[in-house]
Write a protein that holds these residues in place. Structure first.
Motif, PDB file in Angstrom:
ATOM      1  N   TYR A  86      49.385  65.770  32.301  1.00 18.72           N
ATOM      2  CA  TYR A  86      48.097  65.591  32.226  1.00 18.72           C
ATOM      3  C   TYR A  86      47.679  64.916  33.755  1.00 18.72           C
ATOM      4  N   LYS A  87      47.855  63.716  33.705  1.00 20.53           N
ATOM      5  CA  LYS A  87      47.427  62.683  35.258  1.00 20.53           C
ATOM      6  C   LYS A  87      47.124  64.609  36.564  1.00 20.53           C
ATOM      7  N   PRO A  88      48.334  65.132  36.791  1.00 20.06           N
ATOM      8  CA  PRO A  88      48.110  66.356  37.929  1.00 20.06           C
ATOM      9  C   PRO A  88      46.381  66.789  37.597  1.00 20.06           C
ATOM     10  N   LEU A  89      45.798  67.079  36.703  1.00 19.40           N
ATOM     11  CA  LEU A  89      44.777  68.064  35.586  1.00 19.40           C
ATOM     12  C   LEU A  89      43.896  66.913  36.030  1.00 19.40           C
ATOM     13  N   ARG A  90      43.416  65.600  36.894  1.00 22.48           N
ATOM     14  CA  ARG A  90      42.803  64.312  36.266  1.00 22.48           C
ATOM     15  C   ARG A  90      41.284  64.919  36.725  1.00 22.48           C
ATOM     16  N   LYS A  91      41.455  65.336  37.949  1.00 19.37           N
ATOM     17  CA  LYS A  91      40.644  66.059  38.229  1.00 19.37           C
ATOM     18  C   LYS A  91      39.980  68.039  38.304  1.00 19.37           C
ATOM     19  N   ALA A  92      40.424  67.650  37.407  1.00 13.56           N
ATOM     20  CA  ALA A  92      41.014  69.788  36.534  1.00 13.56           C
ATOM     21  C   ALA A  92      39.559  69.714  36.109  1.00 13.56           C
ATOM     22  N   SER A  93      39.102  71.010  35.529  1.00 13.10           N
ATOM     23  CA  SER A  93      37.956  71.247  34.472  1.00 13.10           C
ATOM     24  C   SER A  93      38.859  70.637  33.152  1.00 13.10           C
ATOM     25  N   ARG A  94      37.790  70.494  31.906  1.00 15.26           N
ATOM     26  CA  ARG A  94      37.568  69.519  30.710  1.00 15.26           C
ATOM     27  C   ARG A  94      38.964  71.031  30.698  1.00 15.26           C
ATOM     28  N   ILE A  95      38.650  72.328  30.782  1.00 15.69           N
ATOM     29  CA  ILE A  95      39.264  73.467  29.991  1.00 15.69           C
ATOM     30  C   ILE A  95      40.382  72.984  30.599  1.00 15.69           C
ATOM     31  N   SER A  96      40.697  73.383  31.252  1.00 13.33           N
ATOM     32  CA  SER A  96      42.332  73.354  31.673  1.00 13.33           C
ATOM     33  C   SER A  96      43.159  72.168  30.897  1.00 13.33           C
ATOM     34  N   LEU A  97      41.941  71.029  31.221  1.00 13.52           N
ATOM     35  CA  LEU A  97      42.533  70.143  30.449  1.00 13.52           C
ATOM     36  C   LEU A  97      43.110  70.278  28.608  1.00 13.52           C
ATOM     37  N   LEU A  98      42.158  71.224  28.097  1.00  9.40           N
ATOM     38  CA  LEU A  98      41.484  71.368  26.834  1.00  9.40           C
ATOM     39  C   LEU A  98      43.524  72.785  26.789  1.00  9.40           C
ATOM     40  N   ILE A  99      43.611  73.488  27.484  1.00  9.96           N
ATOM     41  CA  ILE A  99      44.520  73.768  26.878  1.00  9.96           C
ATOM     42  C   ILE A  99      46.283  73.628  26.829  1.00  9.96           C
ATOM     43  N   THR A 100      46.029  72.844  28.308  1.00 11.04           N
ATOM     44  CA  THR A 100      47.121  72.444  28.791  1.00 11.04           C
ATOM     45  C   THR A 100      47.731  71.537  27.618  1.00 11.04           C
ATOM     46  N   ALA A 101      46.558  70.636  26.917  1.00 15.34           N
ATOM     47  CA  ALA A 101      46.646  69.779  25.743  1.00 15.34           C
ATOM     48  C   ALA A 101      47.720  70.633  24.382  1.00 15.34           C
ATOM     49  N   ILE A 102      47.135  72.041  23.977  1.00 16.03           N
ATOM     50  CA  ILE A 102      47.041  72.652  22.939  1.00 16.03           C
ATOM     51  C   ILE A 102      49.347  73.197  23.777  1.00 16.03           C
ATOM     52  N   GLY A 103      48.813  73.414  25.226  1.00 15.05           N
ATOM     53  CA  GLY A 103      50.573  74.127  25.740  1.00 15.05           C
ATOM     54  C   GLY A 103      51.613  73.015  25.015  1.00 15.05           C
ATOM     55  N   VAL A 104      51.016  71.194  24.818  1.00 15.91           N
ATOM     56  CA  VAL A 104      51.952  70.273  24.845  1.00 15.91           C
ATOM     57  C   VAL A 104      52.241  70.274  23.659  1.00 15.91           C
ATOM     58  N   SER A 105      51.498  70.734  22.678  1.00 15.30           N
ATOM     59  CA  SER A 105      51.574  70.681  21.272  1.00 15.30           C
ATOM     60  C   SER A 105      52.398  71.812  20.957  1.00 15.30           C
ATOM     61  N   TYR A 106      52.411  72.720  20.978  1.00 10.34           N
ATOM     62  CA  TYR A 106      53.298  73.775  20.835  1.00 10.34           C
ATOM     63  C   TYR A 106      54.775  73.931  21.503  1.00 10.34           C
ATOM     64  N   LEU A 107      54.678  72.913  22.773  1.00  6.10           N
ATOM     65  CA  LEU A 107      56.099  72.597  23.207  1.00  6.10           C
ATOM     66  C   LEU A 107      56.562  71.861  22.571  1.00  6.10           C
TER      67      LEU A 107
END
Lengths: 294, 234
Positions: A86-107
């Motif tokens: 998440y930290k590398p995406l601190r300045k990214a859009s909210r939707i990128s963070l959300l998708i990443t979070a779902i990705g982490v969950s699957y991972l």
């Protein structure tokens, strides 16, 4: 069993599952408050906690030591997850963070499936206190221990956030990150700490949950995680008392629906509540919509 | 105290600050004036470490702080009163002030400074248990200044402290700024209200499209035809 006893039993069931939801919802809401991120991998920390504690218990470790190890491992795990994903995406859009979070969950779910296989593993419950008799109903140790531990944790967390300097810093970051920086607050450390606390609470929820609902499997965190997310939204995401209230309300609704309406319709009813809440009062029961003053 | 050398700040490809240099001497009030979008706020944010410069140096007592984290900068005595006040609305007045002292560990000193802030701003004392969000604009500005004072600044950066306030309050805020300066705090003031700012400044710089186009003492600039035409409406 008479109707009133049946109702009391359901009340106790509701408090039990509600306290677990509340513990998980606290992590959701704290992370959202500080990092403005819905961490969909949060529910999976319950599963990580369940497996770590299982491994510890299987080595013959005493239960309290196993709990401490699990809590520490999950807290560190939460911090590492934040730093890597998440930290590398601190300045990214909210939707990128959300998708990443779902990705982490699957991972997480799939990595644990690879390591431990998808087969459910029996969990050696270690809460062996005697039942409590209340009139004609008896409450199993799992149930009252879960409730008491959760309530104590919530009170401690609340005191921590209200009274300590670090807690005040968390509140400040949650309200206005830039202004908090200007006070000399180290925002990175505050975010890490939030993930650590949220994950520690999820670890405890995982241990309590596994004690009540053995066996465990790599996907066990998914549904309680989503339910806790609904609880957090219900109470008002970002609000700590809201998460607790939402958790208990949801737990109660769930048990009552299961007992008196239909256990098959359970999840549809719970998700309908989420949709209605988002449509009618998106800020939740205790959430505030802050207006700027000019 | 503070020295900025050839500072360049970019937002993406846009150069917001194009190599400016200026200096704030010990005990002075220095002001940056300029129109909206000239780069005043960006300059202050860069000094405070909220924005990273492309190149150039920011020397605080001869130490380059241009790459330092904001919390380190605050700890070394450079505190900012941000644009729009940015008080913590959901915290009480007193909690806001205590947050201002976040980097300090001397409990007795913090208590003493809290009393001093209450003495300077009696309105804040009256409302110390009230949520900051319920204060009026002027009171919030006083709270923002009081909160910055709680950090025991050697140098205070102020971004548009007069914004949105009535003329009477503007005068009050400026007299407070003078007082704070007299008590030994160096001040770097950014203002659109050029007239007021120039009248209290030892030295002033005019910022235009990211460059410094003019500088001089406050009085000199007040009399300068260019400044009068562009910023003083005369």
């Amino acid at each position: 069993m008479s109707g009133i006893n049946q109702f009391l039993m359901q009340l106790i069931n509701g408090l039990n599952i509600g306290s677990i939801y509340a513990l998980i919802a606290l992590g959701y809401t704290m992370v959202y408050g500080i990092a403005k991120l819905i961490n969909f991998a949060h529910g999976d920390i319950i599963m990580v906690g369940a497996y770590v504690s299982l491994l510890c218990l299987n080595t013959g470790m005493p239960w309290f030591l196993a709990c401490i190890v699990t809590i520490v491992v999950c807290a560190v795990f939460g911090v590492v997850m934040e730093k890597l994903a998440y930290k590398p995406l601190r300045k990214a859009s909210r939707i990128s963070l959300l998708i990443t979070a779902i990705g982490v969950s699957y991972l997480l779910e799939n990595a644990f499936q690879l390591i431990f296989s998808a087969n459910p593993k029996p969990y050696p419950g270690f809460i062996t206190l005697p039942n409590i008799k209340l009139g004609s109903i008896s409450i199993a140790a799992n149930y009252y221990v879960t409730f008491i531990v959760s309530v104590v944790l919530m009170v401690v967390l609340n005191l921590f956030i209200q009274k300590t300097n670090v807690g005040k810093a968390m509140r400040a970051v949650s309200e206005d990150e830039g202004a908090a920086r200007l006070m000399g607050i180290n925002v990175d450390n505050t975010i890490s700490l939030t993930f650590a606390i949220g994950s520690a609470l999820a670890a405890i929820a995982g241990i309590l949950y596994s004690n009540c609902y053995s066996p465990i499997n790599p996907f066990m965190g998914s549904l309680p995680g989503i339910k806790a997310f609904i609880a957090a939204v219900l109470g008002g995401i970002g609000s700590i008392p809201g998460a607790v209230l939402g958790g208990f309300i949801l737990g109660m609704i769930e048990t009552m629906v299961k007992a008196y309406i239909s256990s098959q319709l359970l999840d549809s009813i719970v998700f309908t509540i989420l949709i209605l809440m988002l449509a009618l009062k998106p800020s939740g029961i205790l959430g505030k919509s802050v207006k700027e003053k000019v | 105290m503070l020295k900025v050398e050839n500072l360049v700040v970019k937002y993406g490809v846009i150069e917001a600050i194009k190599g400016i240099s200026f200096e704030v001497g010990d005990g002075q009030i220095v002001t940056l004036i300029g129109a909206n979008g000239a780069g005043k706020t960006t300059t202050l944010q860069t000094i405070s470490g909220l924005v990273r410069p492309q190149s150039g140096k920011i020397l605080l007592n001869d130490r380059d702080i241009s790459r330092e984290a904001t919390d380190k900068i605050v700890k070394s005595g450079l505190v900012q009163v941000p644009e729009g006040r940015r008080v913590f609305q959901q915290e009480t007045v007193e909690e806001n002030l205590i947050l201002g002292a976040y980097t300090r560990k001397d409990k007795a000193g913090i208590k003493e400074d809290l009393e001093k802030v209450y003495e300077r701003f009696p309105r804040l004392k009256e409302r110390h248990q009230q949520l900051a969000g319920t204060l009026s604009g002027g009171e919030q500005q006083m709270l923002a200044i009081g909160r910055a004072l709680m950090g025991k600044p050697k140098i205070m950066l102020m971004d548009e402290p007069s914004m949105g306030l009535s003329p009477l309050l503007v005068r009050e805020i400026f007299s407070i700024i003078r007082e704070i300066n007299r008590d030994g705090t160096t001040i770097l003031l950014v203002e659109q209200n050029a007239k007021m700012a120039l009248s209290i400044a030892n030295h002033a710089y005019v910022l235009k499209n990211g460059s410094i186009v003019l500088d001089g003492t406050g009085e000199e600039l007040l009399r300068s035809e260019e400044v009068q035409k562009a910023y003083l409406g005369g």
